[in-house]
Design an enzyme around this catalytic site. Structure first.
Site, short mmCIF file in Angstrom:
data_model
loop_
_atom_site.label_atom_id
_atom_site.label_comp_id
_atom_site.label_asym_id
_atom_site.label_seq_id
_atom_site.Cartn_x
_atom_site.Cartn_y
_atom_site.Cartn_z
N TYR A 33 38.71 -43.12 -12.45
CA TYR A 33 40.11 -43.51 -12.59
C TYR A 33 40.97 -42.89 -11.51
CZ TYR A 33 41.42 -38.93 -14.54
OH TYR A 33 41.66 -37.59 -14.71
N ARG A 52 40.22 -42.21 -2.58
CA ARG A 52 39.50 -41.36 -3.54
C ARG A 52 38.79 -42.21 -4.59
NH1 ARG A 52 42.90 -36.76 -6.50
NH2 ARG A 52 43.63 -38.55 -7.69
N ARG A 100 23.36 -51.07 -24.45
CA ARG A 100 23.35 -49.62 -24.29
C ARG A 100 22.00 -49.08 -23.84
NH1 ARG A 100 22.70 -44.68 -26.50
NH2 ARG A 100 24.38 -43.18 -26.14
N HIS A 102 20.85 -45.67 -21.00
CA HIS A 102 21.45 -44.69 -20.10
C HIS A 102 21.38 -45.11 -18.62
CE1 HIS A 102 21.39 -42.35 -23.73
NE2 HIS A 102 22.02 -41.36 -23.13
N LYS A 148 36.43 -38.33 -9.75
CA LYS A 148 37.49 -38.47 -10.76
C LYS A 148 36.96 -39.35 -11.89
CE LYS A 148 42.53 -38.77 -10.96
NZ LYS A 148 42.67 -37.59 -11.82
N GLU A 181 40.72 -24.83 -10.95
CA GLU A 181 41.93 -25.67 -10.91
C GLU A 181 42.50 -25.71 -12.32
OE1 GLU A 181 41.02 -29.82 -9.98
OE2 GLU A 181 39.05 -29.61 -10.89
N LEU A 206 38.81 -31.22 -8.08
CA LEU A 206 39.25 -32.53 -7.62
C LEU A 206 40.14 -32.32 -6.39
CD1 LEU A 206 39.27 -35.60 -8.40
CD2 LEU A 206 41.58 -35.16 -9.23
N1 PDD Z 1 45.12 -35.57 -13.01
N2 PDD Z 1 42.63 -31.71 -10.92
C1 PDD Z 1 42.27 -32.48 -11.97
C2 PDD Z 1 41.12 -32.06 -12.81
C3 PDD Z 1 43.00 -33.65 -12.25
O1 PDD Z 1 42.66 -34.43 -13.31
C4 PDD Z 1 44.11 -33.99 -11.44
C5 PDD Z 1 44.91 -35.24 -11.68
C6 PDD Z 1 44.44 -33.14 -10.36
C7 PDD Z 1 45.58 -33.46 -9.43
O2 PDD Z 1 45.28 -34.57 -8.64
P1 PDD Z 1 46.43 -35.52 -8.07
O3 PDD Z 1 47.36 -34.67 -7.27
O4 PDD Z 1 45.69 -36.47 -7.19
O5 PDD Z 1 47.09 -36.16 -9.24
C8 PDD Z 1 43.67 -32.03 -10.13
C9 PDD Z 1 45.81 -36.79 -13.33
C10 PDD Z 1 47.28 -36.69 -13.09
C11 PDD Z 1 45.45 -37.18 -14.76
O6 PDD Z 1 44.33 -36.86 -15.16
O7 PDD Z 1 46.24 -37.83 -15.41
#
Ligand code: PDD
Length: 283
Positions: A33, A52, A100, A102, A148, A181, A206
């Protein structure tokens, strides 16, 4: 809530927006996403977000649902149909529907869903003026946090624990005591000698789009940056701490595990970056 959603080729009222129970996103979190800030109707940093998204799909050998050009048009149209000025565009791609099993299906059509809801960026800015509290949590995620993925259980659990501790965000800490993070944000500190520190991108965090933007802004402002990991102790000893993400922009952290960071109010470096980030969005 998004009033109109885009679901695999159609714009539908959200109450009627469904995907199949055999969708691999639903069954396995086999999906990726993106979340994009919308400011005055414009998508902020859409191209790096799409880069990304393509990268995440590539790592997971997931077929793209369509080319980038029609995707851009769909997102624009979705923002228009929802009449969003300041908002949050959510984009999700899954490997699609299959019996389904894996292993990847031999054939499946990837699914693309997008929603767009209002986000009060003035409230985000006001929150940045007072700062937020954060709590540490062990980072129990997998080894590919650079992807992501919609598989977010550890992030959800950490955020919930932080919320129950009265905090806005969880600061994830690896087994060596280093901050990776946030549960949905990237983390930064300002050291006593005035340097910005943030963990370098690797497969354990991320690569935030806001992180990259704030880094470029800081470089433009000639603020020294060191991309190195920092410990919780270093954060507690720092003069400032802040987080970055699409929904939070740059937001100072004024308390970590109940202890004040600096004097317990947003510091000058974070304040400058918050201003500069909003200026960038408004340009
Ligand atoms: N989250 N780290 C993680 C684990 C994240 O899920 C996100 C973003 C970030 C920041 O990334 P960016 O600057 O590209 O938004 C860092 C989004 C906002 C979410 O999960 O809704």
């Amino acid at each position: 809530m998004s009033r109109i959603a885009y679901v695999n080729g159609a714009y539908v009222p959200t109450p009627d927006a469904f995907v199949h129970i055999n969708d691999r996103g639903y069954q396995f979190a086999d999906g990726v996403y993106e979340g994009v800030t919308v400011r005055k109707g414009e998508m902020i940093d859409l191209e790096p977000h799409l880069d990304r998204l393509w990268r995440s799909m590539g790592v997971l050998a997931m077929q793209e649902p369509m080319a980038r050009a029609p995707m851009r048009l769909i997102f624009k149209e979705l923002i228009r149909r929802n009449r969003i000025s300041d908002g949050f565009l959510y984009i999700q791609v899954t490997r699609g529907e299959a019996v389904r099993d894996h292993a990847f299906p031999v054939f499946s059509v990837p699914s693309l869903v997008a929603t767009c809801r209002r986000l009060n960026l003035d409230a985000v800015k006001s929150r940045a003026e007072t700062g937020v509290a954060a709590s540490t949590q062990p980072d129990i995620r997998w080894g590919r946090c650079d992807v992501k993925s919609t598989s977010l259980l550890p992030n959800i659990l950490a955020k919930q624990a932080a919320k129950e501790a009265g905090s806005f965000e969880a600061v994830l800490v690896d087994e060596n005591g280093y901050v990776t993070e946030g549960s949905s944000t990237n983390m930064w500190i300002v050291t006593k000698d005035g340097k910005l520190k943030t963990r370098p991108t690797s497969d354990n965090i991320l690569a935030g789009i806001t992180r990259a933007r704030v880094k470029a802004i800081a470089e433009g402002l000639q603020i020294a940056i060191e991309e190195t990991a920092f410990t919780v102790e270093e954060a507690l000893d720092a003069t400032e701490m802040f987080l970055t993400s699409s929904t939070s922009c740059a937001t100072p952290i004024v308390k970590l595990d109940g202890e004040k960071i600096g004097d317990g109010t947003p510091g000058p470096v974070a304040k400058r970056l918050v201003e500069a980030y909003f200026d960038f969005m408004d340009d």
